[in-house]
Design a protein around this motif. Structure first.
Motif, short mmCIF file in Angstrom:
data_model
loop_
_atom_site.label_atom_id
_atom_site.label_comp_id
_atom_site.label_asym_id
_atom_site.label_seq_id
_atom_site.Cartn_x
_atom_site.Cartn_y
_atom_site.Cartn_z
N LEU A 1 54.16 38.81 38.73
CA LEU A 1 55.31 39.71 38.85
C LEU A 1 56.62 38.96 39.06
O LEU A 1 57.63 39.29 38.46
CB LEU A 1 55.09 40.70 40.00
N LEU A 2 56.59 37.93 39.91
CA LEU A 2 57.83 37.23 40.24
C LEU A 2 58.28 36.27 39.13
O LEU A 2 59.47 36.08 38.93
CB LEU A 2 57.70 36.47 41.56
N GLY A 3 57.32 35.70 38.39
CA GLY A 3 57.68 34.74 37.35
C GLY A 3 58.70 35.29 36.36
O GLY A 3 59.77 34.68 36.15
N PRO A 4 58.44 36.44 35.75
CA PRO A 4 59.42 37.00 34.81
C PRO A 4 60.74 37.40 35.49
O PRO A 4 61.81 37.26 34.90
CB PRO A 4 58.72 38.23 34.23
N VAL A 5 60.64 37.88 36.73
CA VAL A 5 61.87 38.24 37.46
C VAL A 5 62.72 36.99 37.67
O VAL A 5 63.93 36.99 37.44
CB VAL A 5 61.52 38.91 38.81
N VAL B 1 59.46 45.03 42.30
CA VAL B 1 60.04 44.18 41.25
C VAL B 1 61.52 44.51 41.08
O VAL B 1 62.36 43.60 40.96
CB VAL B 1 59.26 44.34 39.93
N THR B 2 61.87 45.77 41.10
CA THR B 2 63.27 46.18 40.97
C THR B 2 64.11 45.60 42.10
O THR B 2 65.20 45.05 41.88
CB THR B 2 63.38 47.72 40.94
N ALA B 3 63.59 45.70 43.33
CA ALA B 3 64.32 45.18 44.49
C ALA B 3 64.45 43.66 44.43
O ALA B 3 65.51 43.11 44.73
CB ALA B 3 63.62 45.61 45.78
#
Length: 187
Positions: free
Chosen positions: A144-148, A75-77
């Protein structure tokens, strides 16, 4: 190849997707236009190849030794990638997907790569015995990707380390709900 991908990214950053042309990439990279068309029959195909190359280079799947550690690192990356540089350009290009079926396929492909990264992480967690139950990798990838995406692409607000930790922890553990009706009415 690196010169071609660098030219695509450079032109996307200066001209945007609408201003990017195969001819411009040929001039900038020093590669003949007919050669570019032989390898990539269209602008979206060339852009897709560039992002495939960039993601493979800039977003290796982390292996920290734990599911939580891998997901936090992933997620950070992803947040860093989408927040700046080539990833920011990818997000800008994907804003054109509604008008172009080839770009819609690119969006599907990029999301598929994200899901493949999550599948690799969960596969390693299963092999370690850390994850035993069924997991819908596509749903996990979306959660995970939605909020990012929302934070880095839509609102352009970075995710802090504590935001990333909280996101991963919430996805992994869910929310604790009370079944006590009295406790619910105290709010």
């Amino acid at each position: 190849m690196n010169a071609i991908h660098a030219a695509v990214l450079d032109l996307l950053s200066t001209e945007g997707y609408a201003g990017l042309t195969i001819e411009g990439v040929a001039r900038r990279s020093g590669i003949n236009k007919t050669t570019l068309y032989r390898w990539w029959p269209s602008k979206p195909a060339l852009v897709a190849a560039t992002f495939r190359h960039t993601i493979a280079r800039d977003l290796p799947v982390p292996d920290t030794g734990s599911l939580r550690g891998d997901l936090v690192a992933l997620v950070t990356a992803k947040a860093a990638f989408l927040g700046d540089g080539p990833g920011r350009l990818a997000a800008d290009v994907l804003a054109h997907t509604g008008a172009d079926p080839e770009l819609a396929r690119l969006a599907d492909e990029l999301l598929g790569q994200h899901c493949a990264h999550v599948t690799e992480v969960t596969g390693r967690a299963r092999a370690r015995g850390e994850l035993t139950g069924p997991v819908d990798d596509q749903l996990l990838a979306d959660l995970l990707l939605g909020p990012v995406w929302l934070r880095t692409v839509v609102t352009r607000r970075p995710l802090s380390n504590s935001d990333t930790d909280a996101l991963v922890d919430t996805v992994l553990t869910g929310l604790t709900l009370t079944t006590d009706p009295v406790a619910r009415t105290r709010r």
